[in-house]
Design an enzyme around this catalytic site. Structure first.
Site, PDB file in Angstrom:
ATOM      1  N   GLY A  14       2.851 -12.261   1.189  1.00 53.00           N
ATOM      2  CA  GLY A  14       4.172 -12.261   1.449  1.00 53.00           C
ATOM      3  C   GLY A  14       5.281 -11.503   0.856  1.00 53.00           C
ATOM      4  N   SER A  40       4.107 -17.964   1.523  1.00 53.93           N
ATOM      5  CA  SER A  40       4.250 -19.435   0.774  1.00 53.93           C
ATOM      6  C   SER A  40       5.710 -19.433   0.477  1.00 53.93           C
ATOM      7  CB  SER A  40       3.579 -19.726  -0.541  1.00 53.93           C
ATOM      8  OG  SER A  40       4.569 -21.031  -1.136  1.00 53.93           O
ATOM      9  N   ILE A  43       6.482 -20.931  -3.282  1.00 51.67           N
ATOM     10  CA  ILE A  43       5.979 -20.356  -4.297  1.00 51.67           C
ATOM     11  C   ILE A  43       7.011 -18.860  -3.859  1.00 51.67           C
ATOM     12  CG2 ILE A  43       4.039 -19.028  -5.290  1.00 51.67           C
ATOM     13  CD1 ILE A  43       2.077 -20.630  -4.170  1.00 51.67           C
ATOM     14  N   VAL A  48      10.698  -8.821  -7.721  1.00 54.51           N
ATOM     15  CA  VAL A  48      11.089  -7.291  -8.682  1.00 54.51           C
ATOM     16  C   VAL A  48      10.162  -6.403  -7.897  1.00 54.51           C
ATOM     17  CG1 VAL A  48      12.167  -7.681 -10.780  1.00 54.51           C
ATOM     18  CG2 VAL A  48       9.770  -8.151 -10.874  1.00 54.51           C
ATOM     19  N   ALA A  51      12.591   0.066  -7.942  1.00 53.82           N
ATOM     20  CA  ALA A  51      11.674   1.988  -8.253  1.00 53.82           C
ATOM     21  C   ALA A  51      11.270   2.005  -8.061  1.00 53.82           C
ATOM     22  CB  ALA A  51      12.610   1.972  -9.453  1.00 53.82           C
ATOM     23  N   LYS A  79      16.673   7.944  -5.664  1.00 55.72           N
ATOM     24  CA  LYS A  79      15.812   8.201  -7.890  1.00 55.72           C
ATOM     25  C   LYS A  79      16.184  10.247  -7.215  1.00 55.72           C
ATOM     26  CE  LYS A  79      12.608   6.982 -10.534  1.00 55.72           C
ATOM     27  NZ  LYS A  79      11.620   5.841 -10.400  1.00 55.72           N
ATOM     28  N   PRO A  97      12.735  14.001 -14.245  1.00 55.69           N
ATOM     29  CA  PRO A  97      13.042  14.539 -12.915  1.00 55.69           C
ATOM     30  C   PRO A  97      12.143  14.792 -11.921  1.00 55.69           C
ATOM     31  CG  PRO A  97      12.599  16.781 -13.804  1.00 55.69           C
ATOM     32  CD  PRO A  97      12.458  15.898 -15.148  1.00 55.69           C
ATOM     33  N   LEU A 338      -0.036  -7.041  -6.925  1.00 58.89           N
ATOM     34  CA  LEU A 338      -0.005  -7.714  -8.732  1.00 58.89           C
ATOM     35  C   LEU A 338      -1.472  -8.066  -8.398  1.00 58.89           C
ATOM     36  CD1 LEU A 338       3.552  -8.951  -8.796  1.00 58.89           C
ATOM     37  CD2 LEU A 338       1.906  -6.823  -9.788  1.00 58.89           C
ATOM     38  N   ILE A 351       4.432  -0.101  -6.150  1.00 65.40           N
ATOM     39  CA  ILE A 351       4.394   0.428  -5.634  1.00 65.40           C
ATOM     40  C   ILE A 351       3.662   0.742  -4.794  1.00 65.40           C
ATOM     41  CG2 ILE A 351       5.916   0.300  -3.323  1.00 65.40           C
ATOM     42  CD1 ILE A 351       7.917  -1.399  -5.065  1.00 65.40           C
TER      43      ILE A 351
HETATM   44  C1  LIG Z   1       9.086  -6.507 -14.884  1.00 65.42           C
HETATM   45  C2  LIG Z   1       8.834  -6.235 -13.185  1.00 65.42           C
HETATM   46  C3  LIG Z   1       8.965  -4.870 -12.617  1.00 65.42           C
HETATM   47  C4  LIG Z   1       8.690  -4.113 -12.159  1.00 65.42           C
HETATM   48  N1  LIG Z   1       9.401  -2.984 -11.180  1.00 65.42           N
HETATM   49  C5  LIG Z   1       8.605  -2.239 -10.462  1.00 65.42           C
HETATM   50  C6  LIG Z   1       9.547  -0.945 -10.401  1.00 65.42           C
HETATM   51  O1  LIG Z   1      10.475  -1.370 -10.683  1.00 65.42           O
HETATM   52  N2  LIG Z   1       8.530   0.150  -9.251  1.00 65.42           N
HETATM   53  C7  LIG Z   1       7.472  -0.668  -8.765  1.00 65.42           C
HETATM   54  O2  LIG Z   1       7.090  -0.345  -8.268  1.00 65.42           O
HETATM   55  N3  LIG Z   1       7.252  -1.400  -8.880  1.00 65.42           N
HETATM   56  C8  LIG Z   1       7.276  -2.400 -10.143  1.00 65.42           C
HETATM   57  N4  LIG Z   1       6.862  -4.041 -10.296  1.00 65.42           N
HETATM   58  C9  LIG Z   1       5.836  -4.811  -9.636  1.00 65.42           C
HETATM   59  C10 LIG Z   1       6.358  -5.154  -8.130  1.00 65.42           C
HETATM   60  O3  LIG Z   1       6.991  -6.156  -8.274  1.00 65.42           O
HETATM   61  C11 LIG Z   1       4.782  -5.510  -7.196  1.00 65.42           C
HETATM   62  O4  LIG Z   1       4.166  -4.638  -7.289  1.00 65.42           O
HETATM   63  C12 LIG Z   1       5.673  -5.829  -6.420  1.00 65.42           C
HETATM   64  O5  LIG Z   1       6.064  -6.276  -5.857  1.00 65.42           O
HETATM   65  C13 LIG Z   1       4.583  -6.089  -5.001  1.00 65.42           C
HETATM   66  O6  LIG Z   1       4.465  -7.680  -5.838  1.00 65.42           O
HETATM   67  P1  LIG Z   1       2.982  -8.682  -5.382  1.00 65.42           P
HETATM   68  O7  LIG Z   1       3.296  -8.490  -3.630  1.00 65.42           O
HETATM   69  O8  LIG Z   1       1.669  -7.910  -5.347  1.00 65.42           O
HETATM   70  O9  LIG Z   1       2.699  -9.654  -5.547  1.00 65.42           O
HETATM   71  P2  LIG Z   1       5.046 -11.147  -5.143  1.00 65.42           P
HETATM   72  O10 LIG Z   1       5.409 -10.435  -5.369  1.00 65.42           O
HETATM   73  O11 LIG Z   1       4.474 -12.017  -6.116  1.00 65.42           O
HETATM   74  O12 LIG Z   1       3.944 -11.704  -3.190  1.00 65.42           O
HETATM   75  C14 LIG Z   1       2.763 -12.436  -3.660  1.00 65.42           C
HETATM   76  C15 LIG Z   1       3.024 -13.388  -2.314  1.00 65.42           C
HETATM   77  O13 LIG Z   1       1.897 -14.195  -2.875  1.00 65.42           O
HETATM   78  C16 LIG Z   1       2.292 -15.505  -1.472  1.00 65.42           C
HETATM   79  N5  LIG Z   1       1.180 -16.627  -2.325  1.00 65.42           N
HETATM   80  C17 LIG Z   1       0.424 -16.849  -3.669  1.00 65.42           C
HETATM   81  N6  LIG Z   1       0.308 -17.128  -4.327  1.00 65.42           N
HETATM   82  C18 LIG Z   1       0.309 -18.392  -2.560  1.00 65.42           C
HETATM   83  C19 LIG Z   1      -0.854 -19.068  -2.552  1.00 65.42           C
HETATM   84  N7  LIG Z   1      -1.481 -20.098  -2.983  1.00 65.42           N
HETATM   85  N8  LIG Z   1      -0.440 -19.551  -0.445  1.00 65.42           N
HETATM   86  C20 LIG Z   1       0.184 -19.222  -0.539  1.00 65.42           C
HETATM   87  N9  LIG Z   1       1.326 -17.298  -0.369  1.00 65.42           N
HETATM   88  C21 LIG Z   1       0.997 -17.303  -1.548  1.00 65.42           C
HETATM   89  C22 LIG Z   1       3.730 -15.635  -2.503  1.00 65.42           C
HETATM   90  O14 LIG Z   1       3.873 -16.535  -1.398  1.00 65.42           O
HETATM   91  C23 LIG Z   1       4.311 -13.830  -2.425  1.00 65.42           C
HETATM   92  O15 LIG Z   1       4.590 -14.429  -0.974  1.00 65.42           O
HETATM   93  C24 LIG Z   1       7.627  -4.775 -11.246  1.00 65.42           C
HETATM   94  C25 LIG Z   1       6.872  -5.691 -11.315  1.00 65.42           C
HETATM   95  C26 LIG Z   1       6.959  -6.858 -13.051  1.00 65.42           C
HETATM   96  C27 LIG Z   1       6.426  -7.905 -13.349  1.00 65.42           C
END
Ligand SMILES: Cc1cc2nc3c(=O)[nH]c(=O)nc-3n(C[C@H](O)[C@H](O)[C@H](O)COP(=O)(O)OP(=O)(O)OC[C@H]3O[C@@H](n4cnc5c(N)ncnc54)[C@H](O)[C@@H]3O)c2cc1C
Length: 503
Positions: A14, A40, A43, A48, A51, A79, A97, A338, A351
């Site tokens: 989520g 979760s 977790i 982050v 942008a 932006k 830009p 990710l 994103i």
């Molecule tokens: C340093 C950094 C900077 C970034 N800056 C940018 C930016 O400026 N612009 C941009 O587009 N992207 C950026 N990103 C990438 C961006 O953060 C991600 O693409 C975006 O937040 C999506 O993350 P996610 O949903 O894949 O993972 P997460 O936010 O990690 O979500 C994972 C989810 O899975 C759940 N989960 C994990 N394991 C379990 C389990 N065992 N049981 C139940 N649930 C579980 C967690 O609770 C959570 O809800 C950045 C990333 C990093 C590392």
């Protein structure tokens, strides 16, 4: 009668990826499938990702978001691009830009006319012909649709803009939307994945305590954990650390001083680079660095000592490996966010990759049966997109005059992918920007970074000489003046945001 949809869809995770997928699927499937999202609380999310690039507007439009409401809820700002400080060398800066150079009508030729004038020592900077660059330098903003004079009607459409927002609030906004459309949310810790004996498809995920949650189709949004796609389905990971060596980031919010610039800032440092993302209520900061070149504690100190204002929380350390999941879709599971790979945040593309992953999934949406040809198509398109982003990012690191620190020396002298080498060679000759992979990064993006990092073409497109030099001078001079006047007539970014809030 067509084939029916998968009846049960389970999104695990989520964060931004999970809730973007839930919102878009709920909107599209119109309650014809049951969608459950598991996250979760213990977790948490990566926290982050604040942008974006302009294509996010299409996503918001698909969901029918009202921009003012969306920005107010997420503490969002506009932006217009990214300022790159010290990337070419210490003390140098350039702006990447959005939008176009020139007006929308003559965008593809503006930089060629500029190259012609530049050979004569005329024409100023290319940035003078980008409305977004001039707006950013003056701290102005207005919506492209606000044009009310003929003059504005051909200049303002050249504005391209995206958003900065609070990642946690964005996920909440999407959650409210998705739940209204029937998505069911469960707070569970998933500890196991059960595969069907006969074909290795996922049958169920198992929560702490033993509860089994079954579905027909699964979306892995578990972030770096890659719980379904990697731990269960072993999709494999292609590492790109030899090209994109940064593997850590410290992130910390700091206080806002009330001045909200309409752009992201990226400042190169000895072992990586630092971001600055202005929101309404705070500023997001982070230092992305290579742990082979700098220790974690020293990186944290560098970040804290270079903030413009007081830190509002303890810095958070994130560890990652740049690369992509070899297969983003395996059997009855697609990975988004990710869990499907991470390049690095330099051009705010993650994103966007979630968004295009969702669009691709909807284009190739499975019925009850999974068609291998559709899976193969999804994976090939995903690979091509990741490689296009990869090349664009490598360009920033490789084409630089920075010396004196091992990271930059390594990047400057490394062998780069052939696809990027060809692009650089093409540009170096006559300033031509390859149209391959144009869908993701426009000519404007490639141009601004190629030039900004220090590649000046040897000459210009021979077709430019079809036009009399005086006509080019006149046209370009008028363009610069009109862009400047249009930007000067706009409200400040802060005033525009306040007006949008009041409305
Ligand atoms: C340093 C950094 C900077 C970034 N800056 C940018 C930016 O400026 N612009 C941009 O587009 N992207 C950026 N990103 C990438 C961006 O953060 C991600 O693409 C975006 O937040 C999506 O993350 P996610 O949903 O894949 O993972 P997460 O936010 O990690 O979500 C994972 C989810 O899975 C759940 N989960 C994990 N394991 C379990 C389990 N065992 N049981 C139940 N649930 C579980 C967690 O609770 C959570 O809800 C950045 C990333 C990093 C590392």
């Amino acid at each position: 009668m067509g084939e029916s949809l998968p009846g049960e869809i389970l999104i695990v995770g989520g964060g931004t990826a999970g809730w973007m997928a839930a919102a878009a699927l709920a909107r599209t499937l119109n309650r014809q499938a049951r969608i459950t999202l598991i996250e979760s609380g213990s977790i948490g999310t990566v926290g982050v990702g604040e942008a974006t690039i302009p294509a996010i507007r299409h996503f918001n439009r698909l969901l029918g978001f009202n921009e003012g409401d969306f920005l107010a809820f997420t503490q969002g700002t506009y932006k217009l691009g990214i300022e790159f400080r010290n990337w070419r060398r210490e003390g140098h800066s350039y702006f990447h830009p959005f939008g176009v150079y020139g007006s929308s009508l003559d965008a593809s030729y503006t930089h060629q006319y500029w190259l012609r004038l530049r050979q004569l020592g005329e024409g100023g900077e290319l940035a003078d012909y980008s409305l977004c660059s001039v707006m950013a330098a003056l701290g102005r903003y207005t919506a492209p649709a606000s044009a009310n004079s003929q003059r504005d009607r051909d200049i303002l459409p050249s504005i391209g803009s995206a958003y900065h927002f609070d990642a946690a609030l964005y996920a909440q906004y999407l959650r409210l939307y998705a739940e209204r459309l029937g998505v069911v949310r469960l707070d569970r810790n998933i500890v196991d994945v059960v595969l069907r004996g006969e074909d290795g498809f996922i049958e169920a995920v198992v929560a702490e305590g033993g509860e089994r949650l079954k579905a027909d189709f699964f979306i892995d949004c578990t972030g770096f954990a890659g719980l379904l796609i990697e731990k269960a389905l072993k999709a494999g990971y292609e590492e790109w650390t030899h090209w994109l060596p940064c593997d850590r980031a410290w992130a910390v919010p700091s206080a806002s001083d009330g001045r909200i610039v309409p752009y992201t800032r990226s400042t190169a440092r000895d072992a990586g680079w630092q971001w600055r993302i202005p929101l309404r209520h705070r500023v997001g900061n982070g230092y992305v660095f290579s742990s082979n070149h700098l220790g974690e504690e020293a990186a944290c100190q560098t970040l804290l000592s270079s903030l413009d204002s007081a830190a509002l929380a303890e810095p958070k350390l994130l560890r990652f490996t740049t690369g992509r999941r070899r297969q983003a879709w395996v059997k009855n599971c697609v990975s988004l966010g990710l869990s499907s790979g991470f390049l690095e945040p330099l051009e705010s593309t993650s994103i966007h990759l979630i968004q295009t992953g969702i669009t691709r999934l909807l284009d190739l949406f499975p019925g009850k049966r999974i068609e291998p040809a559709e899976v193969a198509e999804y994976n090939a398109l995903t690979q091509a997109e990741y490689e296009a982003v990869r090349d664009f990012l490598i360009l920033h690191y490789h084409v630089t005059e920075r010396t004196g620190s091992p990271l930059w020396n390594d990047c400057r002298t490394m062998a780069i992918p052939d696809s990027l080498r060809q692009r650089i060679d093409l540009f170096r000759q006559r300033g031509r920007v390859s149209t391959r992979g144009r869908a993701l990064f426009s000519d404007t993006s490639w141009l601004s970074v190629l030039l900004g990092q220090g590649i000046m073409p040897e000459t210009y497109d021979p077709l430019v000489d079809v036009h009399a030099l005086d006509a080019i001078r006149e046209r370009m001079g008028t363009m610069r003046r009109r862009i400047r006047q249009a930007a000067e007539a706009m409200p400040t970014h802060e005033a525009y945001l306040a007006g949008a809030r009041a409305a």
